[in-house]
Design an enzyme around this catalytic site. Structure first.
Site, PDB file in Angstrom:
ATOM      1  CD  GLN A  51      -2.959  -1.129   2.348  1.00 44.49           C
ATOM      2  OE1 GLN A  51      -2.605  -1.565   3.484  1.00 44.49           O
ATOM      3  NE2 GLN A  51      -4.092  -0.343   2.264  1.00 44.49           N
ATOM      4  CB  CYS A  90      -9.102  -1.068   2.496  1.00 42.47           C
ATOM      5  SG  CYS A  90      -7.226  -1.266   1.811  1.00 42.47           S
TER       6      CYS A  90
HETATM    7 CO    CO Z   1      -6.347  -2.666   3.204  1.00 42.04          CO
END
Ligand code: CO
Length: 154
Positions: A51, A90
């Site tokens: 991420q 998220c």
């Molecule tokens: Co996530």
């Protein structure tokens, strides 16, 4: 302290499989520190290295429970039990949340920042975080598993 940019849904790196960590050195510690700074800054309970654009098997989680900050390097889920159906979100999908079926209880093994082997057992939110974050390391996003979206929260 360094808050990193969080990649958003649609970015190709989120779909890659991350690589095993083999060196437990300052570069890893810097990544872990920056990842927890980034997670806390964004108000999340978990963040996986892809991420922030780093394809390594590294996760940070803080569910505001007795475990405090968990740094999981090379995490592997080794046992699951039961089922739960809760909404999750998220940091790569701001303002969204959706229901996902997850195990009620999850046992995970991982290494810490020094390479020491650890085992954790989580239920509820922590069990979901273990699943959600290890999925990220395999290029799987929770949206792949959502069976019902919640209304936009923004
Ligand atoms: Co996530």
């Amino acid at each position: 302290m360094a808050v990193l940019e969080i990649l958003q849904f649609g970015n190709d790196l989120l779909r890659q499989k991350s690589e095993e960590v083999t060196e437990f050195n300052e570069e890893l510690w810097q990544l872990l520190d920056d990842m927890s700074d980034t997670m806390y800054d964004a108000g999340g309970v978990g963040l996986a290295a892809p991420q922030v654009g780093v394809l390594k098997r590294v996760v940070v989680i803080d569910c505001d429970d007795d475990h405090g900050l968990l740094e999981l390097v090379n995490p592997v889920i080794v046992a699951i039990k039961g089922k739960q159906h809760e909404a999750e979100g998220c940091l790569s999908y701001p303002g969204k949340s959706g229901f996902v079926e997850r195990p009620a209880k999850v046992k995970i093994k991982a290494q810490d920042r020094y390479g020491r082997r650890k085992v954790y057992v989580g239920s509820g939110l922590l069990a979901r975080a273990f699943c959600h974050e290890t999925d990220h390391l395999n290029g799987i996003l929770y949206s792949d598993k959502v069976y019902k979206w919640e209304e936009d929260k923004e």
